[in-house]
Write an enzyme that holds these catalytic residues in place. Structure first.
Site, PDB file in Angstrom:
ATOM      1  N   ARG A  85      -1.227 -18.051  -3.487  1.00 44.75           N
ATOM      2  CA  ARG A  85      -2.289 -17.484  -3.180  1.00 44.75           C
ATOM      3  C   ARG A  85      -3.626 -17.579  -4.118  1.00 44.75           C
ATOM      4  O   ARG A  85      -4.623 -18.129  -3.727  1.00 44.75           O
ATOM      5  CB  ARG A  85      -2.471 -15.961  -2.609  1.00 44.75           C
ATOM      6  CG  ARG A  85      -3.690 -15.351  -2.516  1.00 44.75           C
ATOM      7  CD  ARG A  85      -3.419 -13.734  -2.362  1.00 44.75           C
ATOM      8  NE  ARG A  85      -2.540 -13.540  -0.972  1.00 44.75           N
ATOM      9  CZ  ARG A  85      -3.078 -13.555   0.103  1.00 44.75           C
ATOM     10  NH1 ARG A  85      -4.363 -13.766   0.371  1.00 44.75           N
ATOM     11  NH2 ARG A  85      -2.412 -13.232   1.298  1.00 44.75           N
TER      12      ARG A  85
ATOM     13  N   ASP B  74       5.007 -16.058  -6.640  1.00 43.55           N
ATOM     14  CA  ASP B  74       3.689 -16.992  -6.910  1.00 43.55           C
ATOM     15  C   ASP B  74       3.783 -17.070  -8.554  1.00 43.55           C
ATOM     16  O   ASP B  74       2.948 -17.708  -9.095  1.00 43.55           O
ATOM     17  CB  ASP B  74       2.475 -16.286  -6.452  1.00 43.55           C
ATOM     18  CG  ASP B  74       2.098 -16.330  -5.198  1.00 43.55           C
ATOM     19  OD1 ASP B  74       2.989 -17.131  -4.505  1.00 43.55           O
ATOM     20  OD2 ASP B  74       1.309 -15.692  -4.621  1.00 43.55           O
TER      21      ASP B  74
ATOM     22  N   THR C  20       7.049 -11.213  -8.235  1.00 44.16           N
ATOM     23  CA  THR C  20       6.182 -12.074  -7.657  1.00 44.16           C
ATOM     24  C   THR C  20       6.649 -13.650  -7.324  1.00 44.16           C
ATOM     25  O   THR C  20       6.740 -14.303  -8.491  1.00 44.16           O
ATOM     26  CB  THR C  20       4.563 -12.197  -8.319  1.00 44.16           C
ATOM     27  OG1 THR C  20       3.768 -12.980  -7.722  1.00 44.16           O
ATOM     28  CG2 THR C  20       4.511 -12.080  -9.654  1.00 44.16           C
TER      29      THR C  20
ATOM     30  N   GLY D 245       4.977  -6.928  -7.417  1.00 44.58           N
ATOM     31  CA  GLY D 245       3.995  -7.784  -7.927  1.00 44.58           C
ATOM     32  C   GLY D 245       3.020  -7.043  -8.589  1.00 44.58           C
ATOM     33  O   GLY D 245       2.938  -5.958  -9.065  1.00 44.58           O
TER      34      GLY D 245
ATOM     35  N   TYR E 282       7.658 -18.901   4.256  1.00 39.69           N
ATOM     36  CA  TYR E 282       8.401 -17.927   4.508  1.00 39.69           C
ATOM     37  C   TYR E 282       9.802 -18.207   4.087  1.00 39.69           C
ATOM     38  O   TYR E 282      10.647 -17.352   3.606  1.00 39.69           O
ATOM     39  CB  TYR E 282       8.005 -17.042   5.600  1.00 39.69           C
ATOM     40  CG  TYR E 282       6.809 -16.491   5.567  1.00 39.69           C
ATOM     41  CD1 TYR E 282       6.609 -15.357   5.031  1.00 39.69           C
ATOM     42  CD2 TYR E 282       5.616 -17.031   6.320  1.00 39.69           C
ATOM     43  CE1 TYR E 282       5.392 -14.668   4.870  1.00 39.69           C
ATOM     44  CE2 TYR E 282       4.443 -16.329   6.171  1.00 39.69           C
ATOM     45  CZ  TYR E 282       4.383 -15.134   5.476  1.00 39.69           C
ATOM     46  OH  TYR E 282       2.880 -14.594   5.526  1.00 39.69           O
ATOM     47  N   MET E 283       9.907 -19.512   4.018  1.00 42.03           N
ATOM     48  CA  MET E 283      11.413 -19.943   4.082  1.00 42.03           C
ATOM     49  C   MET E 283      11.933 -20.018   2.665  1.00 42.03           C
ATOM     50  O   MET E 283      13.092 -19.920   2.180  1.00 42.03           O
ATOM     51  CB  MET E 283      11.717 -21.224   4.549  1.00 42.03           C
ATOM     52  CG  MET E 283      11.590 -21.255   6.111  1.00 42.03           C
ATOM     53  SD  MET E 283      11.856 -22.989   6.498  1.00 42.03           S
ATOM     54  CE  MET E 283      13.490 -23.406   6.408  1.00 42.03           C
TER      55      MET E 283
ATOM     56  N   GLY F 187       0.722  -1.365  -0.103  1.00 37.94           N
ATOM     57  CA  GLY F 187       0.157   0.120   0.044  1.00 37.94           C
ATOM     58  C   GLY F 187       0.833   1.248  -0.105  1.00 37.94           C
ATOM     59  O   GLY F 187       2.095   0.957  -0.293  1.00 37.94           O
TER      60      GLY F 187
END
Length: 572
Positions: free
Chosen positions: A347, A302, A300, A271, A471-472, A247
């Site tokens: 996600r 992902d 990103t 991203g 998160y690793m 943000g």
């Protein structure tokens, strides 16, 4: 062609002479060598099919004259379109000794968006070639007089790389770099390579780093001066030396800051939300008529940026995920009826789950957000895992964090279900997900314990080990492949910006780096293509898991033009 349609040595000269081929026709004929061998042998076998070949060449020549531009190259904005600055400068790289001009990108160099084609797609719908056994040459000539059709035009992107002329004077230019959104392997490498390219290749010395994402533009007193000594070892470090945030985007305030601090080259890495923010900045710059180039290096973990082959850091994340999967497999093998469950990031797009499941070679089930699954009944995942446990005494499940959200909601386990008046989101606008990992482990344990205990001579139940490396996989330094990719992306972003291009992302399309207008990827997402041949069918076939797909009885008419990326994705 894979098989040469022409006889060896000098015989082909006779054939060309017999066919009376002009220079233009010869060029078009040679271009047919791009077609598969089967098509080449059909279209070019001479002299038995010389008349048919001549018809094809004539039709293509006619089509080419009507279509001067055979490819629809996506336009990228240039600052000269809204500023009075028309002066160009020689690229310092072009002044180096022994540098060939072919190292620089030409005006017409482009990259095709899709390399998978229908080999006969340039034919007119009304042109029907007769069977090889048809000897009616007159009808053959009449049926195929029109070969080109309007839809020959196809999307392509401007090839990335250095231009021989640039739009900014390096001695008076100032560049800024900002990283936004979540962390990702390679962010520091991108920062390093932007600085190194600007400094070493263009001689630009005034470079600053914007800390804390978009909100950092409001605090120029905190900006960091960057040079080679500062960034020298960044590629060996995870995270981002500039920090990041979600943000905090204020378009007008950001552009005001750029003007006040005399920034004319802005490099943004982030991203999908960051890319949308970059588009707003570029549009405001254009509205004000400012000579500021905005280049975006998409980030990103992902891999959910559409059209491009992959995003940087993705391969490193998959490599780290594979290590976790191998640990889960080892644990599963160590006990009777061992089940390893690994939750990875993803996600809305399950690329890490899909690639790491295939790359580990030990996964029995892969669950991704793009494919709804169910637990019980024929074709459910419980029966599949039960069978694997009976046969192999162990099984491994890889699940993306966004998988199963619909199922959990239906079973009353997910926040944001029907009882929720407002879906909760984070600062970037992402919907907060329910945790699939523990929920899935609980459901599998409840369903498999009793069934396994009944068939075990020792009364063994399910031995479940849950691994969550989320998160690793994103806070680590990039591997060699990602480091190289970061270098290519960062350098090409610099080359494009210095040439005056703006409002673009740089990415690999069909293994070639190119410039894609931000408008083509903003508000879109790259997801696993489960409806066409990509990589998902390999997951289903190699794991033996249920496909959970609805048979559409073949592709829809609109599906034939779907673009599937090298990583197995498509845009929505």
């Amino acid at each position: 062609c894979n098989s040469n349609p022409f006889p060896p040595h000098h015989d082909h000269v006779k054939i060309f002479h017999a066919m009376s081929i002009t220079n233009v026709q010869l060029l078009l004929l040679l271009s047919l060598s791009l077609l598969p061998a089967t098509v080449c042998s059909w279209a070019l076998t001479a002299p038995l099919q010389s008349k048919r070949t001549s018809s094809i060449i004539t039709a293509l020549s006619s089509s080419a004259s009507k279509n001067e531009q055979l490819w629809n190259v996506e336009k990228v904005d240039h600052i000269s379109e809204w500023t009075t600055i028309q002066k160009s400068y020689p690229n310092p790289l072009s002044l180096k000794d022994n540098v060939p001009s072919s190292w620089f990108v030409g005006l017409n160099d482009a990259v095709a968006m899709n390399v998978k084609i229908d080999a006969l797609e340039t034919m007119d719908d009304t042109c029907v070639l007769p069977d090889d056994n048809d000897t009616d040459d007159d009808s053959e000539e009449e049926e195929c007089t029109k070969l080109g059709r309007d839809s020959i035009n196809a999307e392509a992107f401007i090839l990335a790389g250095p231009r021989s002329k640039i739009s900014f004077d390096p001695s008076t230019s100032k560049a800024a770099i900002v990283t936004c959104g979540g962390l990702c392997p390679g962010l520091n490498s991108v920062v390093r390579e932007v600085v190194m390219c600007l400094s070493r290749q263009y001689g630009l010395s005034d470079i600053v780093g914007i800390p804390k994402g978009y909100r950092g533009f409001l605090y120029p007193e905190e900006w960091k001066a960057l040079d080679e000594s500062v960034v020298r070892n960044l590629h060996n470090q995870g995270g981002s030396m500039l920090g990041s945030s979600r943000g905090g985007h204020d378009t007008e305030a950001i552009v005001d800051s750029l003007v006040k601090e005399k920034i004319n080259l802005l490099f943004i890495s982030g991203g999908d939300g960051t890319v949308r923010g970059a588009a707003k900045i570029a549009q405001e710059v254009k509205r004000r008529g400012l000579a500021i180039s905005v280049a975006c290096i998409p980030k990103t973990i992902d891999n959910d940026i559409p059209l491009i082959d992959r995003t940087f850091g993705f391969e490193t994340a998959c490599e780290a995920a594979c290590e976790a999967i191998n640990v889960a497999n080892t644990e599963a093998e160590g006990f009777p009826f061992g089940l390893g469950v690994v939750k990875v990031m993803g996600r809305n797009s399950g690329f890490i789950a899909m690639h790491s499941a295939l790359g580990s070679c030990v996964a029995d089930l892969c669950l991704v957000p793009e494919v709804d699954f169910y637990l019980d009944g024929k074709g459910g995942i419980v029966d599949h895992l039960y069978e694997r446990l009976l046969v192999h005494d162990k099984a491994v499940v890889v699940v993306a964090e966004g998988a199963g959200q619909k199922l959990m909601a239906e079973m009353g386990a997910a926040a944001g279900g029907e009882e929720e008046e407002e879906v909760k989101k984070d600062a970037s606008g992402n919907v907060l997900l329910d945790d699939i990992g523990p929920w899935l482990c609980k459901q599998l344990k409840l369903r498999l314990d009793e069934r396994l205990e009944k068939v075990s001579p020792h009364g063994d139940k399910l031995t479940l080990k849950y691994v969550d490396p989320s998160y690793m996989v994103r806070g680590i330094p990039p591997n060699t492949a990602d480091n190289l990719y970061c270098l290519q992306l960062a350098h090409n972003a610099v080359h494009g910006a210095m040439a005056g291009l703006t409002n673009f992302i740089v990415g690999s399309v069909n293994t070639k780096e190119c410039y894609v207008p931000i408008s083509m990827v903003a508000n879109k997402r790259n997801v696993i293509d489960t409806s066409h041949q990509s990589l998902w069918e390999m997951v289903v076939f190699s794991t033996g898991q249920p496909s959970f797909q609805i048979d559409k009885d073949g592709m829809d008419d609109d599906d034939k033009d779907v673009v599937t990326t090298a990583s197995g994705g498509t845009a929505i």
